[in-house]
Design an enzyme around this catalytic site. Structure first.
Site, PDB file in Angstrom:
ATOM      1  N   SER A 183      16.155   5.582 -11.686  1.00 22.49           N
ATOM      2  CA  SER A 183      16.464   6.674 -12.610  1.00 22.49           C
ATOM      3  C   SER A 183      16.171   8.064 -12.062  1.00 22.49           C
ATOM      4  CB  SER A 183      15.708   6.481 -13.928  1.00 22.49           C
ATOM      5  OG  SER A 183      16.349   5.524 -14.735  1.00 22.49           O
ATOM      6  N   LYS A 201      19.011  10.521 -11.951  1.00 23.99           N
ATOM      7  CA  LYS A 201      19.366  11.433 -13.044  1.00 23.99           C
ATOM      8  C   LYS A 201      19.032  12.890 -12.730  1.00 23.99           C
ATOM      9  CE  LYS A 201      18.908   7.575 -16.177  1.00 23.99           C
ATOM     10  NZ  LYS A 201      17.984   6.765 -16.985  1.00 23.99           N
ATOM     11  N   SER A 211      14.947   9.265 -20.516  1.00 24.73           N
ATOM     12  CA  SER A 211      15.681   8.534 -19.488  1.00 24.73           C
ATOM     13  C   SER A 211      16.788   7.658 -20.053  1.00 24.73           C
ATOM     14  CB  SER A 211      14.719   7.671 -18.642  1.00 24.73           C
ATOM     15  OG  SER A 211      15.295   7.328 -17.407  1.00 24.73           O
ATOM     16  N   LYS A 236      11.031  13.282 -12.819  1.00 29.34           N
ATOM     17  CA  LYS A 236      11.635  12.047 -13.307  1.00 29.34           C
ATOM     18  C   LYS A 236      11.019  10.807 -12.681  1.00 29.34           C
ATOM     19  CE  LYS A 236      14.604  10.253 -15.917  1.00 29.34           C
ATOM     20  NZ  LYS A 236      13.689   9.081 -15.820  1.00 29.34           N
TER      21      LYS A 236
END
Length: 286
Positions: A60, A63, A125, A235
């Site tokens: 993730s 992102k 997320s 993140k």
């Protein structure tokens, strides 16, 4: 004759580990993480690197690149924060429920602003929020992924390739390096400071409805929040292939530290390493 100091440096480089900190911090900068890069980007000083150029699956953390593309579209006026996007059935079908991983709890046919989808993607997320955003541009998902790779080349991410907006799709071949992720994070903060503050600082986000009708409250998984002063992004990520990983940032005395750790065995180990390494890095700031 090669001095003992030069030999020691050469040995560290051969092991993929370079530490550029005072002796008092050298011990605490050791880590079991397979991949690490810690940099004071304000002065271009690498504090620690370990396999920083090894290809990794970013999960993730992908992102961050997706957000960069959206921020660029907003900056160009090709997208607006108040623009409404309708959640199409294919996005909902793939990304709702347990098979969808992290979720913003979007509903099929729901109309949501770009601003709230960004909050859903970067705070909690949400894979559903990520695909709703990426699928909304002219040309759809394929056009968005092409933009991701175009922007990556423009930034100078020489060892990165993106095949999805979330790093979690079936047959995903997204790859990057810790060095590219630090550059991506640094470029995001420098180029889009207003969006960075607006979307990466949020500690929690409420969206969706519980069975009792209450808004669902989800917390940001950033392990630095509440533990490191002036932590402000970015993140976390996890897949079986990637392990537990994290790109994080914090500031002290006008210095910004950005760190990437990857390949850790659990969320707890990731949190412990992130907090310890970031605090050690901040302690080097005059």
């Amino acid at each position: 004759m090669v001095s003992s100091k030069v030999k020691a440096i050469m040995l560290c480089l051969s092991l993929g580990l370079l530490i550029d900190v005072s002796q008092s911090h050298a011990e605490t900068f050791q880590t079991s993480a397979p991949v690490v890069l810690v940099e004071d980007v304000s002065v271009g000083r690498i504090l620690m690197q370990k396999n920083a150029d090894r290809p990794i699956a970013p999960a993730s953390m992908t992102k961050i690149m997706t957000a960069y593309v959206i921020f660029d579209l907003l900056d160009q006026g090709k997208m607006r924060l108040d623009q409404l996007i309708t959640v199409n059935p294919s996005v909902w079908k793939r990304w709702h429920g347990k098979q969808g991983g992290a979720t913003m709890f979007l509903r099929v046919g729901e109309t949501v602003s770009v601003e709230n989808l960004l909050n859903g993607m970067l705070t909690v997320s949400g894979n559903d929020a990520t695909y709703a955003l990426a699928s909304s541009i002219p040309g759809g998902l394929d056009a968005f992924i092409a933009l991701m790779n175009k922007e990556a080349r423009s930034i100078g991410l020489t060892d990165s390739y993106f095949s999805s907006p979330n790093g979690w799709s079936n047959n995903d071949t997204t790859r990057t390096t810790a060095r590219d992720l630090v550059l991506l994070a640094s470029t995001t903060i420098k180029r889009f400071p207003q969006f960075y503050v607006k979307f990466y600082h949020r500690k929690e986000f409420l969206w969706g409805k519980s069975p009792t009708g209450e808004l669902i409250r989800q917390h940001n998984k950033n392990p630095l929040f509440g533990r490191i002063d002036h932590a402000d992004g970015l993140k976390t990520g996890f897949t079986t292939k990637a392990g537990y990983c994290f790109t994080g940032s914090a500031t002290k005395n006008n210095h910004r530290i950005i760190m990437v750790i990857a390949g850790l065995p659990s969320a707890r180990v990731r949190a412990d390493e992130a907090i310890r390494l970031m605090q050690t890095a901040l302690d080097t700031v005059p």
